[in-house]
Design a protein around this motif. Structure first.
Motif, short mmCIF file in Angstrom:
data_model
loop_
_atom_site.label_atom_id
_atom_site.label_comp_id
_atom_site.label_asym_id
_atom_site.label_seq_id
_atom_site.Cartn_x
_atom_site.Cartn_y
_atom_site.Cartn_z
N ALA A 41 -39.16 45.53 -3.01
CA ALA A 41 -40.11 44.55 -3.55
C ALA A 41 -41.22 45.24 -4.32
CB ALA A 41 -40.69 43.71 -2.41
N LEU A 42 -41.71 46.37 -3.81
CA LEU A 42 -42.76 47.11 -4.50
C LEU A 42 -42.27 47.62 -5.84
CD1 LEU A 42 -45.62 48.39 -4.34
CD2 LEU A 42 -44.54 50.38 -3.33
N ASP A 43 -41.06 48.16 -5.88
CA ASP A 43 -40.51 48.71 -7.12
C ASP A 43 -40.34 47.61 -8.17
OD1 ASP A 43 -38.92 50.93 -8.61
OD2 ASP A 43 -37.55 49.23 -8.57
N VAL A 44 -39.75 46.48 -7.78
CA VAL A 44 -39.52 45.39 -8.73
C VAL A 44 -40.85 44.81 -9.21
CG1 VAL A 44 -38.49 43.12 -9.04
CG2 VAL A 44 -37.27 44.86 -7.75
N THR A 45 -41.79 44.63 -8.29
CA THR A 45 -43.10 44.09 -8.67
C THR A 45 -43.83 45.04 -9.60
OG1 THR A 45 -43.24 42.92 -6.56
CG2 THR A 45 -45.28 43.18 -7.80
N TYR A 46 -43.79 46.34 -9.26
CA TYR A 46 -44.48 47.34 -10.09
C TYR A 46 -43.92 47.36 -11.50
CZ TYR A 46 -46.14 51.95 -11.60
OH TYR A 46 -46.71 52.97 -12.30
N ARG A 47 -42.58 47.25 -11.61
CA ARG A 47 -41.95 47.25 -12.93
C ARG A 47 -42.22 45.96 -13.69
NH1 ARG A 47 -40.86 52.32 -14.51
NH2 ARG A 47 -39.77 53.49 -12.88
N SER A 48 -42.32 44.85 -12.96
CA SER A 48 -42.45 43.55 -13.61
C SER A 48 -43.88 43.22 -14.02
CB SER A 48 -41.93 42.45 -12.67
OG SER A 48 -40.60 42.69 -12.29
N VAL A 49 -44.86 43.74 -13.26
CA VAL A 49 -46.25 43.32 -13.49
C VAL A 49 -46.80 43.90 -14.79
CG1 VAL A 49 -47.41 45.25 -12.32
CG2 VAL A 49 -48.44 42.96 -12.27
N GLU A 50 -46.26 45.02 -15.25
CA GLU A 50 -46.73 45.61 -16.50
C GLU A 50 -45.92 45.05 -17.65
OE1 GLU A 50 -49.17 47.70 -18.93
OE2 GLU A 50 -49.34 47.49 -16.76
N PRO A 51 -46.52 44.25 -18.54
CA PRO A 51 -45.74 43.64 -19.61
C PRO A 51 -45.20 44.67 -20.58
CG PRO A 51 -48.09 43.27 -19.96
CD PRO A 51 -47.94 43.89 -18.60
N THR A 52 -44.01 44.42 -21.09
CA THR A 52 -43.42 45.27 -22.10
C THR A 52 -44.06 44.98 -23.46
OG1 THR A 52 -41.68 43.67 -22.60
CG2 THR A 52 -41.24 45.26 -20.83
N ALA A 53 -43.73 45.82 -24.44
CA ALA A 53 -44.28 45.60 -25.79
C ALA A 53 -43.85 44.24 -26.34
CB ALA A 53 -43.81 46.72 -26.72
N ALA A 54 -42.61 43.85 -26.07
CA ALA A 54 -42.13 42.55 -26.55
C ALA A 54 -42.86 41.41 -25.86
CB ALA A 54 -40.62 42.44 -26.32
N LEU A 376 -47.26 36.23 -6.83
CA LEU A 376 -47.55 37.54 -7.41
C LEU A 376 -48.14 37.38 -8.82
CD1 LEU A 376 -44.31 39.45 -6.31
CD2 LEU A 376 -46.60 39.73 -5.36
N GLU A 377 -47.60 36.44 -9.58
CA GLU A 377 -48.10 36.22 -10.93
C GLU A 377 -49.53 35.68 -10.91
OE1 GLU A 377 -43.89 35.23 -13.26
OE2 GLU A 377 -45.06 33.62 -12.34
N GLU A 378 -49.83 34.82 -9.94
CA GLU A 378 -51.20 34.31 -9.82
C GLU A 378 -52.16 35.43 -9.52
OE1 GLU A 378 -52.43 31.37 -10.39
OE2 GLU A 378 -50.53 30.40 -10.87
N GLY A 385 -42.64 38.50 -17.72
CA GLY A 385 -41.64 38.09 -18.69
C GLY A 385 -40.29 37.88 -18.01
N SER A 386 -39.98 38.75 -17.06
CA SER A 386 -38.78 38.65 -16.24
C SER A 386 -38.94 39.63 -15.10
CB SER A 386 -37.53 38.99 -17.07
OG SER A 386 -37.61 40.34 -17.55
N LEU A 387 -38.12 39.49 -14.07
CA LEU A 387 -38.13 40.48 -13.00
C LEU A 387 -37.40 41.73 -13.51
CD1 LEU A 387 -37.44 38.43 -9.75
CD2 LEU A 387 -39.59 39.38 -10.54
N ALA A 388 -38.14 42.82 -13.63
CA ALA A 388 -37.58 44.05 -14.18
C ALA A 388 -36.78 44.78 -13.11
CB ALA A 388 -38.69 44.94 -14.72
#
Length: 952
Positions: A41-54, A376-378, A385-388
């Motif tokens: 959960a930490l890995d997916v959240t950490y990857r997802s919370v930082e928005p990509t350039a797109a 998490l988004e709140e 953008g999506s779950l990374a």
């Protein structure tokens, strides 16, 4: 039998044993799955919370190809991302003098665009009135998707409809279907839906179609000859290129020549070479993506502690399983199997259960993250953008979980392999003495780890802090068996159940110590981060300089609309007293100036004169941190001395001066004794008497010398101020006066926005001008949004132009991170204690049978389980609290080191780095969680025991 055949048989035996003992197997799988779940959960959240350039681009331009805006700089060169530019003209026109640019002329040929325009508005709410930004945007257009999304309801279809963000509706007490009146054009609109900006979920705003708000507003303003609010009419455009070909770099440069600044999706995602970017050619710099070579010590520590917890919690379960299966393992020896085959069976049990736990943990972690994604988004303040998902990382996490299961079974496998066949078949465990080497090694590791962490803190090496903290924690872990043994001796004077619980914990240290250590590991991490966060909060509160008193509410009267400020304040005061928790009568406050009417706008900032409270020089007046040798002096000071000096009367104004009441740079205001009691909180009869007698009250004693202050007034009159200009023709006149003052105590020097209170008759005697500015109340707490909106509505209904201002605290100490950490540590503590209790019951079934056989009451079994759980939880929490302070203190030492560096550059910068213990978190973990664990264990334990036939 080949090696592979032996391992196949061992795997088959381990699988069948796991299926046979489903309860114990489920326990081990859960213990492996829980940390794997957390890391996943930490890995997916950490990857997802930082928005990509797109994703960042979508937040800016929606589904369009580009965003065009006018920086009012004329032709320009811009960066690839549109976040920087340089005007081509060496002397670009001022924004107010720049010719208006129709951005549509800069679009690529055939492109289509929708405009975005905003205006600050005063609108009705469910409670009263509120200020909010109104955006005109064709929200139903597909180009807006991603920049603005519909949550509920429908987009506006006509000019009398709006959509709103959920935070605004919530704060305003409105809902879909509510009516809102925008004051200015005085038009009513219906809320048809709720929307959100995915990159800013806390935004409070209203959205209407183009022409629905601003055009009527301009018509009313032109009719009544009123000025529109600032920034009204500033346009940006979302643009879609013809044929879906995008906005190229050549299109961007063509738009730059016309004065437009462009953010293009195509250009940002596929940037041109630096040689084709004129801005880079001129500056001689290269665009480099932001990278970080630093490894996150925190993440490494979390993964290491997760692996450690799996080993600590699952290891005893494998040990108990091996003991429960010792007869089966003994039979394996009688059939020709040797010690390596016995070890293989136990290790394969770790492989089977570890693999199952790893798969369950990864899948559950993904499911849990998806389920809690809105929450998490709140907390992050923007939508993902999506779950990374990184397959390699998830596979690595699963493999680590499986390998850790094998490692957890390693020690029990070695012990089982050493056990003789006779001991296995008869059920005798043998007598083993506690190791004396392990505690000695642990004590040494504890000292060394603490030393490494402290050295890392003093040198600024966060990796050394993490490594030292882990070594210290492992050292403390090695000492746990001795600590548990000492606890067993404390039960001599206790009743039966707690005495048996302590002795059982001491007798079975191989089972108790790892569970205690697992609780310690979870609590240590939580306490460390909670201590660090609490300390940073305290540091922020120390550095916080309030713009206004937190327990005050001020009314500012503009005097517009033909009525005087005094007339406007009467209904406004009634509104405040009716809707807010006031604790005092209003205190009036007036502005003072030396020249022209300061309520009139002048191009020259000094047209209304200048008023300055001169500060004497010398000791007691000059700040020692702002003189020659200040750097050396600051380094010699202790934290408390530096903090005290920073807040002393001599230094409190040196960093910056806050002009709360428009009293000029010297913060001189006109008021009476009521202002002292209400805002300043100076309940001094002598000070009140001085004001009544015409003597100013000085709050900052550093401005006084021999009981007097020097006031310098520059009387300047503008040609626009015809009345005063006729009375005072000629150039500006400067007058300096010495005034006797009453000097307040030093603690009042930092009163926000006021340095001296002057009686009105004294100001007139000095030839100064005064006008009533407003009034101030003391309140028991800052007003809520609803109370503020009700007050604004009542003031507006009375027809006055009066503004309400309330204070705020330094910050919200109820940090969500502390709550999450406390809950996490509490869950692990309860889980580890419950597992140990379950293992205790499984391991001591024969003892419990004997206890029941000799006539022990049924409730003893229940209370024994409760106290066993309490012993593990309480011991682990207390040790974890001590272990968690090591990294917290070391990290604060890093902060202290960085603060000292800043102070060497600027002695006025504070090096105050306190260490504040989160007592609420510690109290919850040390008291509530152990009691809860013990209570749950007692409740869910059967008091009656079914006697079974003795095996063998």
């Amino acid at each position: 039998m080949s090696v592979f055949t032996g391992w196949r048989a061992a795997l088959r035996i381990a699988r069948r044993d796991a299926m046979r003992a489903k309860g114990r197997s489920a326990l081990v799988v859960a213990m492996i799955a829980i940390p794997v779940l957390g890391v996943t959960a930490l890995d997916v959240t950490y990857r997802s919370v930082e928005p990509t350039a797109a994703e960042k681009l979508t937040a800016q331009v929606g589904s369009a190809d580009a965003l065009f805006r006018d920086p009012e700089a004329g032709p320009l060169d811009q960066s690839v991302g549109g976040d920087d530019y340089n005007p081509l003209s060496e002397d670009p026109p001022a924004p107010e003098d720049a010719p208006a640019l129709d951005l549509r002329t800069a679009f690529p040929k055939g492109a289509r665009g929708i405009s975005i325009q905003s205006v600050p508005a005063h609108v009705t709410t469910g409670y009263g009135v509120a200020d909010v930004d109104v955006f005109e945007l064709r929200t139903s257009d597909e180009m807006a998707r991603g920049k603005l999304d519909l949550v509920d309801g429908a987009f506006p279809k006509k000019s009398g409809e709006m959509v709103a963000t959920e935070p605004f509706l919530k704060s305003a007490g409105l809902h879909i279907g509510s009516h809102i009146t925008v004051h200015g054009p005085e038009r009513k609109y219906t809320v048809t839906g709720t929307v959100e900006e995915p990159d800013n979920l806390s935004l409070k705003a209203l959205y209407a179609d183009p022409g629905a708000v601003i055009a009527p507003w301009k018509a009313v303003a032109a009719r009544d000859k009123k000025v529109l609010p600032p920034n009204a009419g500033a346009l940006t455009w979302l643009v879609k290129a013809d044929g879906g070909k995008g906005v190229s770099w050549s299109d961007v440069m063509a738009a730059n020549k016309k004065g437009a600044l462009v953010v293009s999706r195509q250009v940002v995602l596929d940037p041109p070479p630096d040689s084709e970017v004129p801005l880079l050619k001129k500056r001689g710099t290269s665009q480099m993506p932001e990278t970080s070579d630093e490894l996150s010590a925190a993440l490494i520590t979390i993964v290491a502690m997760a692996v450690l917890e799996i080993v600590l919690l699952a290891g005893p379960a494998f040990a108990v399983g091996a003991r429960r299966s010792r007869r089966q393992l003994g039979l394996l020896g009688t059939c020709g199997g040797d010690r390596r085959h016995v070890r293989a069976v136990v290790l394969c049990g770790g492989l089977v259960l570890g693999g199952a736990g790893a798969v369950v943990g990864v899948v559950a972690g993904l499911a849990l993250t998806a389920a809690f994604r809105p929450l998490l988004e709140e907390q992050a303040g923007h939508r993902f953008g999506s779950l990374a998902l990184e397959p390699k990382e998830l596979l690595a996490i699963a493999v680590i979980g499986m390998i850790t299961g094998v490692l957890a079974a390693l020690a029990p496998a070695i012990v089982a392999g050493r056990q003789s066949v006779l001991e296995s078949l008869t059920g005798h465990r043998g007598v083993r003495r506690s190791s004396r080497v392990l505690p000695s090694v642990g004590a040494g590791a504890l000292v060394i780890g603490v030393g490494i962490a402290i050295v890392g803190g003093t040198t600024g090496n966060s990796t050394a802090v993490a490594a030292g903290s882990v070594v210290a924690e492992l050292g403390l872990l090695c000492c746990i068996p001795v600590i548990v043994g000492v606890l067993g001796r404390l039960g001599r004077a206790l009743p039966l159940s707690p005495r048996m619980a302590l002795r059982d914990a001491a007798r079975n240290r191989g089972r108790t110590a790892p569970a205690v250590a697992a609780v310690m590991a979870a609590v240590a991490g939580s306490v460390a981060i909670a201590t660090f966060v609490s300390s940073k909060d305290a540091e922020g509160e120390y550095d916080y300089t309030p713009m206004f008193s937190a327990t005050s509410v001020a009314l500012y009267a503009s005097g517009e609309g033909g009525s005087t400020p005094a007339e406007q304040l009467v209904p406004a005061q009634a509104a405040v007293e009716r809707n807010m928790h006031t604790t005092s009568a209003p205190a009036r406050i007036s502005r003072v100036w030396a020249g022209s009417d300061c309520d009139t706008y002048y191009e020259d900032e000094n047209s209304c004169g200048a008023l300055e409270l001169l500060k004497p020089t010398g000791k007691g007046h000059t700040c020692p941190l702002n003189t020659t040798g200040a750097k050396e002096l600051a380094l010699r000071m202790s934290d408390e001395e530096h903090r005290s000096t920073m807040h002393s009367p001599e230094c409190v104004d040196e960093r910056y001066t806050i002009d709360t009441f428009n009293g000029g740079g010297s913060n001189v205001v006109v008021g009476g004794p009521a202002l002292l009691r209400t805002y300043v909180k100076l309940d001094d009869p002598a000070a009140a008497k001085a004001l009544e007698a015409g003597t100013p009250v000085l709050l900052n004693r550093a401005y006084a010398k021999d009981g007097e202050v020097t006031l310098k007034a520059v009387h300047r009159y503008s040609d626009k101020d015809k009345k005063n200009r006729a009375l005072h023709p000629g150039p500006a006149r400067t007058r300096t006066d010495r005034l006797k003052v009453y000097t307040a105590d030093a603690k009042y020097a930092g009163t926000p926005g006021i340095r001296m209170i002057m009686p009105e008759k004294t100001a007139h005697r000095l030839g100064l001008h005064t006008t009533l500015y407003g009034s101030i109340y003391s309140v028991s707490r800052p007003p809520t949004d609803a109370e503020t909106q009700r007050t604004d509505a009542a003031i507006q209904q009375a027809g006055g132009t009066v503004y309400v201002r309330s204070g705020s605290e330094a910050g919200d100490r109820e940090n969500i991170m502390l709550l999450v950490l406390t809950l996490f540590a509490g869950v692990v503590t309860v889980g580890a204690a419950a597992i140990t209790t379950g293992l205790s019951k499984a391991d001591a079934e024969a003892d419990l049978t004997t206890l029941s056989a000799v006539g022990a009451p049924p409730g003893v079994r229940r209370t024994l389980s409760g106290f066993q759980c309490l012993v593990v939880a309480l011991t682990g929490v207390l040790l974890g609290t001590a272990a968690g302070l090591v990294p917290a203190v070391a990290l604060r030492l890093i902060d202290l080191r960085n603060a000292l560096k800043e102070m060497r550059l600027d002695p006025m910068e504070s090096a105050y780095t306190p260490i504040v213990l989160p007592w609420a978190t510690i109290g919850l973990l040390a008291v509530v969680v152990p009691l809860l664990a013990g209570l749950l264990a007692a409740v869910f334990t059967r008091s009656r025991l079914t006697l079974s036939r003795r095996a063998g």
